[in-house]
Design an enzyme around this catalytic site. Structure first.
Site, PDB file in Angstrom:
ATOM      1  CB  CYS A 441      48.381  78.795  43.555  1.00 10.36           C
ATOM      2  SG  CYS A 441      48.857  78.723  45.286  1.00 10.36           S
ATOM      3  CD  GLU A 443      45.670  76.590  41.911  1.00  8.36           C
ATOM      4  OE1 GLU A 443      45.366  76.061  42.996  1.00  8.36           O
ATOM      5  OE2 GLU A 443      46.459  77.541  41.838  1.00  8.36           O
TER       6      GLU A 443
END
Length: 742
Positions: A441, A443
């Site tokens: 993702c 992050e």
């Protein structure tokens, strides 16, 4: 005989490593690899993979017995305190949607055959968290204050119960369960990982070239999303290492009977890959007879078995892939193909969803064309298992690559120089210079073999900044506690024990901006970031561990934010009003209650064992739909969060109009390459309606009509319904976001 002997020693090595892990569960960092090799006495034939990889199944009785003998009173929340919450209505969000998702995903089966209610799930998670703290403090003779722990645990309980912060979905499902309490499979508490193929040929600690591939497979089967790079192809070409033919005339055939376990699937795949990449005159055939039949229950992770067919298919496809490369260095395409095929196997093997991200060279046409199915039509059946991104460099020309992004949104962009140089953008931080990639993702930037635990806070669920600051104390305490727990991969433990990386995330950002404005958001985040650093210093001193190399993130979220009634991460919803459809087992006791409460329910058109429930959702007064938020505004919000909050990264998938904003992509990256560490894009395309879409935009009149049919008294009693379905829930896998899982 050499081949057969090596094979037998390899199996003995696995068994011995399991015994070691059983007896030294909490002393992984102190195991002496040299003495281990001497004890085994296998000489040059010993093929230690995973730097003496230790089986997670062995984290069982021994460590638990030592803990129980040292601690006469294992931590438990005050029963009277917990009982006081049994009649309280949890603040699930979105007109019952949050509770339905909780029942379907996180309410575990108890020993009496009934399912947990929300206060019991919170009790399990908090007890598990503080027992792990107690174990760490007592085993290291650091002192354990029972009264202070009880006070902090009750605060944490209330913060989770009222949904001011949440452990990640994996933590809600696993913490305090038999998976961690008995099997001590702590890797399952982590969201994400990264592995580099750069050193796959280096034979460090006896590792073999299959190591990055089987690390991804092992982690994925535990529900951990994994990123990977393609640097192993460049290294093979430079060192003139070629793929061998395991079926050469001098080879011996060895049959490996695959155990009915995660480890068995992983080990068989490693043997096959190494027969091509680290040849020892063996070719392997596999006996699948021990693998349980399709339809039988899977203990620990829930669900039912798929049978041996997905693994058999994986082995066949890997053979086909590597046969084409015999006599040549392994290619970028082959590395990504094998990783993607493993991901497809994990999905077919009943882990339901997979999360992978590949990183490659932006100037490598072979890599860039991997998802061009006109060029590579054979990849269409498995190429979907990874998002593909490039290691961009600040100042590069984005013109050509953005033409591809305009078509399907890929590749994404990762600026490693920004990630290595900065914490929050503008604040130089050289402590994290060894990072090599990121999680699916995007992050978290990570070192190779590093995992990371995330925790999610909801600023908009707080009445004051003081309340939010108080919540951060509990959120950081949960995440820091997870960093105390070893995995069954020693190389992972070495990185994690040094970095203690955590990702304290914020969700509901669109709601906060809508209600309070951007200026107030920046003020809250700046103050909260400083509080996070202070809390981390105090916790690090308390546990006698290094301060976390980085502490804050913005994750894309998913089902956890639905529980709390929050928009996911930084992203805006599709529209203010919508229908959210969720699937619930026909055997769930909550279905009659939902029907009685007035929710519309119909049979699932795909899965005949499920019913589909429609929930009307209002994201709040003044909330703009995603079509009203331009590409430029989304990029600006990501840059704001990277500056004021996240010292890791901001997971940002920018939705854009391919016709109007598509031609502006290269210009946008020219500006924001100096303000972001990573970003991905998604073209807004009208694919047309299809039956039972997860989200459907509706107008206010339709929303009001649906809400009017819901009987408030009945819907408010959903949390009291006892669900007696006997099959345990299956956890959300990986990052729990549709933006990075498939």
């Amino acid at each position: 005989m050499h081949c057969i002997y090596a094979h037998r020693l390899r199996i003995a090595d696995i068994r011995l490593s399991r015994q070691l892990f059983r007896t030294r569960a909490y002393m992984v960092g102190k195991l002496q690899l040299a003495s281990y090799a001497n004890d085994v006495k296998t000489g040059s034939f010993l093929r230690k993979r995973h730097s003496m990889s230790l089986s997670s199944k062995q984290l069982t009785s021994s460590a638990a017995k030592r803990f129980s003998t040292k601690s006469a009173n294992i931590f438990t929340l005050d029963p009277a305190f917990v009982a006081s919450y049994s009649k309280k209505k949890p603040p699930f969000g979105f007109n019952g949607l949050g509770e339905i998702v909780y029942r379907r995903t996180y309410s575990r089966l108890k020993s009496d055959g009934t399912r947990e209610r929300w206060f019991e799930t919170v009790e399990r998670v908090v007890n598990g968290t503080f027992r792990r703290q107690q174990e760490w403090m007592e085993q290291n003779a650091l002192g354990w204050n029972t009264q202070e722990a009880q006070r902090k645990a009750q605060v944490m309980f209330d913060k989770i119960f009222t949904m001011k912060f949440m452990p990640p979905g994996r933590g809600l499902w696993a913490m305090g369960s038999p998976l961690t309490e008995e099997r001590r499979l702590f890797a399952a508490l982590n969201n994400c990982a990264f592995v580099s193929t750069r050193a796959m040929w280096d034979k460090v600690d006896g590792a073999t070239p299959s190591k990055p591939f089987v690390f991804l497979m092992d982690a994925a089967m535990l529900g951990v999303g994994v990123g990977f790079d393609t640097l192993g192809a460049k290294a093979a070409s430079k060192r003139q290492i070629t793929v061998a033919d395991p079926y050469a005339p001098a080879s011996q055939t060895v049959t490996f009977t695959i155990p009915d376990s995660r480890e068995g699937w992983v080990e068989s795949t490693a043997l096959l890959i190494d027969s091509y990449l680290a040849p020892n005159n063996c070719n392997y055939t596999f006996d699948y007879s021990q693998i349980r039949a399709a339809g039988l229950p899977i203990k620990g992770f829930g669900g039912v078995a798929s049978g041996p067919e997905p693994l058999r298919e994986l082995h066949d496809l890997i053979r086909n892939t590597l046969d084409k490369s015999v006599g040549q260095p392994i290619s970028v395409t082959t590395i990504v193909d094998i990783m993607n095929l493993i991901g497809k196997c994990v999905v077919s093997g009943n882990v339901r969803r997979t999360a992978e991200i590949a990183f490659g060279d932006p100037h490598d046409r072979e890599y860039i064309d991997l998802k061009n199915y006109k060029v590579n039509p054979q990849r269409a059946s498995f190429g979907w298992t990874s998002n593909n991104s490039v290691f961009a460099t600040v100042g590069m020309d984005y013109t050509d690559i953005c033409k591809r992004v305009q078509v399907n949104g890929e590749p994404g962009f990762q600026w490693m120089e920004n990630a290595r140089r900065y914490g929050r953008m503008g604040e130089e931080n050289t402590r994290d210079a060894r990072i090599e990639g990121a999680n699916p993702c995007n992050e978290q930037c990570l070192e190779s073999y590093e995992l990371c635990c995330l925790v999610e806070t909801f600023p908009n669920n707080h009445d004051s900044i003081e309340d939010f600051m108080d919540t951060l104390e509990s959120a950081l305490l949960y995440a820091k506690s997870v960093t105390l727990l070893p995995t069954h991969w020693p190389e992972t433990n070495r990185v994690m024990m040094r970095n203690r990386r955590i990702g304290t995330s914020v969700s509901g950002i669109a709601q906060f901006i809508t209600q309070h404005g951007t200026s107030k958001l920046c003020n809250w985040l700046d103050a909260a970031y400083q509080r996070v650093q202070d809390i981390d210093r105090r916790l690090s001193e308390q546990f006698c561990v290094p301060q976390s190399v980085k502490t804050t993130s913005v994750k894309p979220s998913g089902t956890v934010s639905l529980l709390a009634g929050a928009t996911p991460g930084m992203h805006y919803p599709e529209s203010r009003f919508c229908i959210r459809r969720v699937r619930v087992s026909k055997h769930s006791d909550i279905l009659p209650a939902l029907e009685s409460a007035g929710y519309f329910i119909e049979e699932d058109v795909v899965d005949k064992s499920s019913m589909v429930v429609e929930i009307p959702v209002d994201h709040g007064e003044g909330m703009r739909g995603l079509k009203s938020v331009s590409m430029w505004e989304q990029l600006a919000l990501a840059a704001l969060l990277q500056k004021h909050w996240s010292d890791n990264q901001v997971s940002c998938t920018v939705t854009f109009d391919p016709h109007v904003e598509g031609p502006q992509l290269a210009h946008a990256l020219d500006y924001y390459q100096y303000q972001l560490k990573g970003v991905s894009f998604l073209p807004r395309t009208d694919y047309g309606a299809f039956p039972q879409m997860p989200y459907e935009a509706i107008d206010e009149a339709t929303y009001r009509s649906m809400v009017a049919k819901i009987r408030p008294k009945s819907s408010h009693q959903l949390h009291l319904v006892r669900d007696s379905e006997k099959r345990d829930v299956e956890p959300e896998r990986f990052c729990t976001s549709d933006k990075c899982t498939f």
